[in-house]
Write a protein that holds these residues in place. Structure first.
Motif: not given
Length: 412
Positions: A165, A169, A173, A188, A191
């Motif tokens: 995950s 994320d 970026r 991140a 989340k």
């Protein structure tokens, strides 16, 4: 509480921020060096252009002198020079224009090269200001985090889920400020943990109100192995709901040990809660049935059923639990596990879930659990919510579990 997890996640935020920031500063330094080289190149070309201008001026001066002398000598010789002078003047004008065009071309070339240099520099600094996070930037640090989570009693599938995950994320970026890396990583991780803890849960308060309307008590059956604090937890739950205005009754259905009946009776007497008990060796299901009938007759809203603490591999005792479930049809079956046992508690919960089907989890000794691996893993592995945490020795030391609370505990 959960200090080890907090340290691991906070350390990851710092490591990623430091690594990517160092790379960004290195790129900025290289870009600055490129800028200096470009400025030096521009200066040399400007000097060369100055030399070309001087040459043109000298040529013009020489030709002017020649023209003056030619005209003076022609006067002395008395020969008309009009047509020749016009021709010379025309030739000189043409050469001068040619020189001027040459000079302008040089300036145009210089302006074009300067424009290209500016464009190149702009591209470099744009890259520095908008660095994109890549897999290479985070691979090593995320691997370290995964190993640290496994060492902290986090289940493997949970550790892998978190790493996947976070990677999803972060990669791609764009960074605009120094603090972006830390902010992105923190969000991140939050989340990822929220997704791990986000399991549909039954609200006992709502179930109590619904049961109260029907006139039937809410029946909760507690399961787990010896030594997890199951009996004390039942006393804590009694206290918790007494303070909310409900009246519980306790069923001493652990008839396997005489000491278990005495222990639960001691807690009930201290709390002023009615306890239904039989002799050692009696049918546990019969004790639970009598407790439910007592609650119905007396208008009590809550029945808490204690069961024998047993190893999840003990088939005969598991069969006894299944019988209790068939007889009273509990509204909730709650597994009570010791947070300090880490992955062992996760494995035990899975076995109980396979045998009787549990609806929720209570973790005891959470206040002493520095690792936090069980709290993070157990719900996700068996897809059942944590309902309460035991946080001390007194009857009031129990709290409803809120996923957002745990996220704040370990991420902040």
């Amino acid at each position: 509480m959960f200090e080890s997890l907090k340290k691991k996640f906070t350390g990851t935020i710092g490591k990623l921020s430091d690594k990517i920031t160092e790379e960004e500063e290195l790129e900025a330094s290289e870009a600055k060096s490129s800028e200096k080289i470009g400025e030096s190149k521009n200066l040399n070309e400007t000097d060369n252009l100055g030399s070309s201008d001087d040459t043109v001026e000298k040529v013009l001066e020489t030709e002017n002198e020649s023209e003056t002398k030619s005209g003076f000598m022609g006067f002395l010789r008395g020969k008309p020079k009009t047509s020749e002078q016009d021709k010379d003047t025309s030739s000189l004008s043409s050469e001068t224009e040619s020189k001027s065009e040459t000079s302008e071309n040089i300036v145009d070339v210089e302006n074009t090269e300067a424009s290209e240099d500016e464009s190149e520099k702009s591209g470099i600094f744009s890259f520095v200001r908008h660095k994109t996070i890549s897999d290479k930037d985070i691979d090593d640090i995320l691997f370290e985090l995964e190993m640290a989570l496994l060492e902290g009693d986090v289940a493997m599938e949970v550790a892998e889920k978190i790493i996947t995950s976070v990677r999803h994320d972060l990669v791609g970026r764009k960074i605009k400020r120094r603090n972006d890396v830390a902010d992105f990583t923190r969000e991140a991780l939050k989340k990822a943990i929220e997704n791990i803890l986000d399991i549909e849960s039954k609200d006992i308060n709502v179930l109590l109100e619904e049961a109260k309307k029907t006139g039937e008590p809410l029946k909760i059956m507690f399961v787990g192995i010896n030594g997890t604090g199951k009996t004390t937890t039942i006393a804590k739950i009694s206290t918790y709901y007494i303070e909310k205005g409900y009246t519980p009754v306790i069923a001493a259905s652990d008839t396997f040990r005489a000491g278990a009946i005495e222990q639960i009776s001691h807690h009930a007497d201290k709390l002023g809660v009615k306890i239904i008990k039989h002799k050692k060796g009696a049918d546990p299901a019969a004790v639970a049935f009598d407790a439910v009938e007592h609650a119905k007759a007396k208008g009590k809203e809550l029945v808490l059923v204690d069961t024998a603490g047993r190893m999840q591999t003990n088939v005969n005792l598991m069969d006894e639990m299944k019988k209790i479930k068939r007889v009273i049809k509990p509204d909730l079956i709650i597994y009570v596990g010791d947070a300090l046992t880490g992955n062992d508690s996760v494995e035990q919960a899975q076995k109980f879930n396979d045998a009787v089907g549990i609806d929720g989890i209570i973790l005891t000794k959470a206040d002493a659990d520095a690792k936090g691996g069980a709290a993070l893993s157990i719900g996700y592995v068996i897809q059942k919510p944590i309902l309460f945490l035991g946080t001390g020795q007194s009857y009031s030391d129990i709290m409803e579990f809120k996923p957002e609370w745990m996220v704040e505990q370990i991420i902040g």
